[in-house]
Design an enzyme around this catalytic site. Structure first.
Site, PDB file in Angstrom:
ATOM      1  N   LYS A  13       0.830  -1.224   0.000  1.00  0.00           N
ATOM      2  CA  LYS A  13       0.000   0.000   0.000  1.00  0.00           C
ATOM      3  C   LYS A  13       0.856   1.263   0.000  1.00  0.00           C
ATOM      4  O   LYS A  13       0.603   2.193  -0.744  1.00  0.00           O
ATOM      5  CB  LYS A  13      -0.895   0.078   1.252  1.00  0.00           C
ATOM      6  CG  LYS A  13      -2.046  -0.865   1.300  1.00  0.00           C
ATOM      7  CD  LYS A  13      -2.994  -0.512   2.436  1.00  0.00           C
ATOM      8  CE  LYS A  13      -2.357  -0.418   3.801  1.00  0.00           C
ATOM      9  NZ  LYS A  13      -1.862  -1.662   4.382  1.00  0.00           N
ATOM     10  N   ARG A  88      -9.077   1.415   9.783  1.00  0.00           N
ATOM     11  CA  ARG A  88      -8.658   0.056  10.140  1.00  0.00           C
ATOM     12  C   ARG A  88      -9.655  -0.621  11.077  1.00  0.00           C
ATOM     13  O   ARG A  88      -9.432  -1.761  11.473  1.00  0.00           O
ATOM     14  CB  ARG A  88      -7.300   0.110  10.823  1.00  0.00           C
ATOM     15  CG  ARG A  88      -6.113  -0.012   9.855  1.00  0.00           C
ATOM     16  CD  ARG A  88      -4.887   0.372  10.637  1.00  0.00           C
ATOM     17  NE  ARG A  88      -3.713  -0.366  10.332  1.00  0.00           N
ATOM     18  CZ  ARG A  88      -2.661   0.158   9.704  1.00  0.00           C
ATOM     19  NH1 ARG A  88      -2.700   1.376   9.241  1.00  0.00           N
ATOM     20  NH2 ARG A  88      -1.585  -0.560   9.540  1.00  0.00           N
TER      21      ARG A  88
HETATM   22  P1  AMP Z   1       1.359   1.341   8.922  1.00  0.00           P
HETATM   23  O1  AMP Z   1       2.624   2.002   8.532  1.00  0.00           O
HETATM   24  O2  AMP Z   1       0.156   1.844   8.158  1.00  0.00           O
HETATM   25  O3  AMP Z   1       1.443  -0.172   8.901  1.00  0.00           O
HETATM   26  O4  AMP Z   1       1.062   1.743  10.451  1.00  0.00           O
HETATM   27  C1  AMP Z   1       2.007   1.472  11.463  1.00  0.00           C
HETATM   28  C2  AMP Z   1       1.317   1.375  12.804  1.00  0.00           C
HETATM   29  O5  AMP Z   1       0.668   2.628  13.109  1.00  0.00           O
HETATM   30  C3  AMP Z   1       0.213   0.340  12.892  1.00  0.00           C
HETATM   31  O6  AMP Z   1       0.721  -0.976  13.165  1.00  0.00           O
HETATM   32  C4  AMP Z   1      -0.611   0.889  14.060  1.00  0.00           C
HETATM   33  O7  AMP Z   1       0.026   0.651  15.297  1.00  0.00           O
HETATM   34  C5  AMP Z   1      -0.558   2.389  13.790  1.00  0.00           C
HETATM   35  N1  AMP Z   1      -1.677   2.831  12.907  1.00  0.00           N
HETATM   36  C6  AMP Z   1      -1.593   3.336  11.656  1.00  0.00           C
HETATM   37  N2  AMP Z   1      -2.803   3.630  11.153  1.00  0.00           N
HETATM   38  C7  AMP Z   1      -3.684   3.278  12.131  1.00  0.00           C
HETATM   39  C8  AMP Z   1      -5.113   3.310  12.226  1.00  0.00           C
HETATM   40  N3  AMP Z   1      -5.886   3.738  11.203  1.00  0.00           N
HETATM   41  N4  AMP Z   1      -5.670   2.876  13.386  1.00  0.00           N
HETATM   42  C9  AMP Z   1      -4.922   2.455  14.419  1.00  0.00           C
HETATM   43  N5  AMP Z   1      -3.577   2.374  14.388  1.00  0.00           N
HETATM   44  C10 AMP Z   1      -2.953   2.788  13.259  1.00  0.00           C
END
Ligand code: AMP
Length: 222
Positions: A13, A88
């Site tokens: 993504k 999410r």
């Molecule tokens: P990502 O880089 O999108 O995988 O996000 C890294 C981390 O940020 C995730 O594993 C969550 O701990 C937190 N995070 C990012 N977006 C969200 C969201 N929409 N809701 C809750 N936690 C989030």
């Protein structure tokens, strides 16, 4: 154009969001990047999110609601955006609909990138980040050099805590149990576009762009 990119952790993504953002000249809104920056800057948001992020768990909906409302209301999002990593949870999807209504955003494309779980674990455990520029690389591409190909920093590669295998399995379980049901919430109201994330990066981009074009201006109702 407003695009929501959906798919499990490691499906590509972030990579696709960056490319689409450049090609379509709209900002890339990654909630993960915003949170990571807050952790680096040690802001109150970062301090409250850090522990959950390191364990691969979701940051609480209440924290995320404020963050996303504030971000999407910024001027830079007026011409559109690629949203990566939000929503999410179903509660986040409901809140996002309210924000879209308040901002009079009506025509949002939902792009779902798919890949099987073992391939995702293989990809994520192979990821290395540069702690200077933040770019992500495949371990196989950088293992013979200690110089970052993007920014030239030396000895700057590291494995993010949330890219370690036990944490990845945890993130995938959370995706299956909490995030995937969001697709059911959307199914009745949005024409989602499904894209195979196992194709090459270029193929995935081209497939997304051609599917978006096919969808044309047909309204996807918020
Ligand atoms: P990502 O880089 O999108 O995988 O996000 C890294 C981390 O940020 C995730 O594993 C969550 O701990 C937190 N995070 C990012 N977006 C969200 C969201 N929409 N809701 C809750 N936690 C989030």
């Amino acid at each position: 154009m407003q695009i929501m990119l959906f798919g499990s952790p490691g499906v590509g993504k972030g990579t696709q969001a960056k490319i689409l953002s450049t090609k379509l000249d709209i900002p890339h809104i990654s909630t993960g990047d915003i949170l990571r920056q807050a952790v680096t800057d040690k802001t109150p948001l970062g301090l409250s999110a850090e522990e959950k992020m390191n364990k691969g768990e979701l940051v609480s909906d209440n924290i995320m609601f404020g963050l996303i409302a504030e971000t999407l209301a910024q001027d830079r999002c007026k011409k559109g955006f690629v949203l990566d990593g939000f929503p999410r949870t179903i509660a986040q999807a409901v809140e996002l609909d309210k924000i879209f209504n308040q901002l009079n955003i009506k025509d949002v494309r939902l792009v779902v990138i798919t890949a099987n779980e073992e391939e995702i674990v293989r990809r994520l455990t192979n990821r290395r980040a540069c702690d200077n520029c933040g770019n992500i690389f495949n371990y196989n591409d950088i293992r013979n050099s200690n110089i970052c190909p993007s920014c030239g920093a030396i000895d700057s590669f590291y494995q993010r805590d949330d890219d370690k295998e036990d944490v990845i399995r945890n993130r995938l379980n959370i995706y299956k149990n909490t995030t995937e049901p969001v697709l059911i919430y959307y199914r009745s109201r949005r024409n989602e576009i499904y894209i195979n994330g196992l194709d090459s990066v270029d193929e995935v981009t081209n497939n997304i762009l051609s599917e978006l074009q096919k969808a044309g201006s047909s309204k996807i109702i918020v």
